[in-house]
Design an enzyme around this catalytic site. Structure first.
Site, PDB file in Angstrom:
ATOM      1  N   GLY A  91      -0.661  -4.848   0.776  1.00 37.19           N
ATOM      2  CA  GLY A  91      -1.745  -4.712   0.039  1.00 37.19           C
ATOM      3  C   GLY A  91      -1.686  -5.295  -1.330  1.00 37.19           C
ATOM      4  O   GLY A  91      -2.758  -5.775  -1.967  1.00 37.19           O
ATOM      5  N   ALA A 127       0.937  -1.093  -0.116  1.00 34.56           N
ATOM      6  CA  ALA A 127      -0.115   0.108  -0.027  1.00 34.56           C
ATOM      7  C   ALA A 127       1.030   1.109   0.082  1.00 34.56           C
ATOM      8  O   ALA A 127       2.181   1.195   0.406  1.00 34.56           O
ATOM      9  CB  ALA A 127      -1.018   0.092   1.228  1.00 34.56           C
ATOM     10  N   GLU A 182      -2.253  -8.872  -0.784  1.00 30.50           N
ATOM     11  CA  GLU A 182      -3.976  -8.954  -0.699  1.00 30.50           C
ATOM     12  C   GLU A 182      -4.492  -9.006  -2.068  1.00 30.50           C
ATOM     13  O   GLU A 182      -5.644  -9.517  -2.368  1.00 30.50           O
ATOM     14  CB  GLU A 182      -4.339  -8.021   0.200  1.00 30.50           C
ATOM     15  CG  GLU A 182      -3.988  -8.167   1.782  1.00 30.50           C
ATOM     16  CD  GLU A 182      -4.466  -6.970   2.575  1.00 30.50           C
ATOM     17  OE1 GLU A 182      -5.141  -7.289   3.591  1.00 30.50           O
ATOM     18  OE2 GLU A 182      -3.990  -5.994   2.360  1.00 30.50           O
ATOM     19  N   GLU A 232       3.326  -6.089   7.240  1.00 29.40           N
ATOM     20  CA  GLU A 232       2.543  -5.042   7.878  1.00 29.40           C
ATOM     21  C   GLU A 232       3.040  -4.800   9.564  1.00 29.40           C
ATOM     22  O   GLU A 232       2.985  -3.963  10.182  1.00 29.40           O
ATOM     23  CB  GLU A 232       1.030  -5.041   7.864  1.00 29.40           C
ATOM     24  CG  GLU A 232       0.418  -4.699   6.591  1.00 29.40           C
ATOM     25  CD  GLU A 232       0.447  -5.759   5.551  1.00 29.40           C
ATOM     26  OE1 GLU A 232      -0.424  -5.722   4.667  1.00 29.40           O
ATOM     27  OE2 GLU A 232       1.297  -6.747   5.783  1.00 29.40           O
TER      28      GLU A 232
END
Length: 258
Positions: A109, A66, A112, A132
């Protein structure tokens, strides 16, 4: 297709291509990018000419995570009001097969997003991870849930709690990806397989995908009831009649998606 700032979109030979297009930041995923990705998927899902969707990243990475700069100053209430992950939820409603082609990094992300695909083909030198925990946070777009359902609690714990990166070969061994491919052949092999799927009857592909997804969430009995209804439903299609007739006549079927 709509115009996009953060992704590149194209269509050919029955395939729809979505390419993450922020190579200077290793395709770090920001909120506008997610909106573009979801909208592109939904447009392809409505496009009768597209049978299979391929998701990839431009440059050295699929997506390195992200966009931390975007969220570093966010507070809990900011994130609650943004409710940003509801857009990710819309990916579960895409009816057509999604194949992810992963090169370089698929982290945070980006990992994901890769896990939202129905199948994953990866370059042999690709790596996957959820870093993370090293930032004092955790996955929030389905990472803990999808990975655990995919590989089981113990292995998911190792991956998520350590923040370590794992190789494509490890991901293959654990069932996270379908194939590990020489980097220079990644897109060629992905497209080859996607075209194979695109030649199949679209209604069968759609209902098989739905049934497999139900298998993840339903009990065995509930999943079998769902499968059975879809099996019966296909006998109302022209493609079922054509497929079985072609089999009896020993010829290639011509499917129309009806």
């Amino acid at each position: 297709m709509s115009k996009h700032e953060y992704i590149a979109v194209s269509e050919r030979d029955g395939l729809g291509f979505i390419e993450l297009n922020r190579p200077k930041v290793l395709n770090a995923i920001n909120r506008p990018m997610v909106s573009e990705i979801v909208e592109a998927f939904e447009e392809f899902d409505r496009n009768d000419n597209v049978k299979v969707i391929i998701l990839s990243g431009k440059g050295r990475a699929f997506a390195a995570g992200a966009d931390i700069d975007e969220m570093s100053e966010d507070g809990a209430i900011d994130l609650e009001l943004l409710n940003q992950f509801t857009e990710w939820d819309r990916l579960a409603w895409i009816k057509k097969p999604i194949i992810g082609a992963v090169q370089g990094f698929a982290l945070g992300g980006g990992f994901e997003l890769a896990l939202c695909c129905d199948m994953l083909f990866a370059a042999e030198d690709a790596s996957f991870g959820f870093p993370e925990v090293n930032l004092g946070v955790m996955p929030g777009a389905g990472g803990t849930q999808r990975l655990t359902k995919l590989i089981g609690k113990s292995r998911a714990m190792e991956w998520l709690l350590s923040g370590d990166r794992f190789t494509a070969l490890q991901a293959l061994e654990w069932g996270v990806i379908n194939r590990a491919i020489a980097p220079e052949l990644l897109m060629e092999e992905t497209e080859k397989f996607a075209k194979k799927l695109a030649s199949k009857p679209p209604l069968s592909i759609r209902l098989i995908k739905e049934s497999v997804h139900k298998a993840v969430d339903y009990s065995l009995y509930e999943g079998m009831q769902y499968e059975r209804k879809n099996f019966y439903l296909l006998f109302a299609s022209e493609d079922q009649k054509e497929g079985m007739k072609a089999f009896v006549e020993k010829r290639k079927p011509h499917f129309k998606g009806k």
